[in-house]
Design an enzyme around this catalytic site. Sequence first.
Site, mmCIF file in Angstrom:
data_model
loop_
_atom_site.group_PDB
_atom_site.id
_atom_site.type_symbol
_atom_site.label_atom_id
_atom_site.label_comp_id
_atom_site.label_asym_id
_atom_site.label_seq_id
_atom_site.Cartn_x
_atom_site.Cartn_y
_atom_site.Cartn_z
ATOM 1 N N SER A 155 65.528 26.571 48.762
ATOM 2 C CA SER A 155 64.233 26.504 49.453
ATOM 3 C C SER A 155 63.494 25.277 48.948
ATOM 4 C CB SER A 155 63.416 27.757 49.129
ATOM 5 O OG SER A 155 62.079 27.606 49.546
ATOM 6 N N TYR A 168 60.510 33.448 42.365
ATOM 7 C CA TYR A 168 61.147 32.785 43.519
ATOM 8 C C TYR A 168 61.326 31.291 43.250
ATOM 9 C CZ TYR A 168 62.174 31.881 48.486
ATOM 10 O OH TYR A 168 62.776 31.521 49.678
#
Length: 286
Positions: A155, A168
Amino acid sequence: MNGRLAGKVAVITGSTSGIGRACAHLFAEHGACIVVNGFPPEAGEPVVEAIRSAGGSAAYCHADVRRSDDLKQLMQFAVDTFGRLDIVMNNAFCGHSTNAIEQTEEDWDDVFASSVKATYLGCKYAIPLMTKAEAEHEESAGPVSLRGSIINTASVHGLLGSTNNAAYDAAKAAMINLTRQMAVDYGPQGIRVNALCPGWIATDEHMEWVQSRPDQARRQQMIYPLGRPGTMREAAYAALFLASDESSFVTGHALVVDGGLTIQLQDSLANKIERSIREERQAEFK
Ligand code: NAD
């Protein structure tokens, strides 16, 4: 056989929805046999059916990517069902992320298990199958021949820090460097390993959220140089490039697919926000 992935077999974890499902459809359109995976098992059926009714090949395999044995079986399932394994997309994700103080250890472990550890284990079990299948068909090795492509869905959160996202951001960053590390180790065996770094991709779940927050459309227009989040199909096309032999000299790369979100200097973003606030105020006084 036609298509950019003709004759190849791909395992895509987390392909019952979102980016993974879009990749399953696109890879199948380009000739790959697809092993669909994700929760719950019933969610796999429509994906498999849609691929088959469009003339492609697909089969569902249940596996929780946080479990080592499940991942081992998932990779073996591809070989048992379709005879070989060429492409693995480590894409599934689960877990909750917040700031370091509020983050529970359980959620932290879940985030890391479903992303970093699942990527390591997926590769641990897939690479020997990829290299074995090709070696059996090759008469002489010669220069390194392509034997497999691994795509790890990281990401833009793995490239930059964001608010309330400790687990994350850390996990996606770890996936990117694990990608580079494995590209170094397994390049000599013909295995390419790349990361996909999407910005905001409008999955069904995200669209529901955006529709419940009208301010979000304007915000997205402002923060993305291309004026919008990406579509699942756009993310899938980037993955298709990495999966196919068209990217035969690309390995250890983190391919950013974010409509320009991460190329801006912060002052240009700040200027846009200021301008937008000014325009909103002027509109109020009209
Ligand atoms: P999604 O929720 O639509 O898909 C997640 C998939 O993973 C689903 O198929 C789900 O069933 C599966 N899954 C969840 N836990 C699993 C487990 N333990 N074992 C096996 N499968 C499991 O999400 P998405 O937005 O399509 O995200 C896919 C990947 O893309 C994730 O790695 C995510 O971090 C990454 N990503 C998404 C975006 C975005 O904006 N959508 C942006 C950057 C990165």
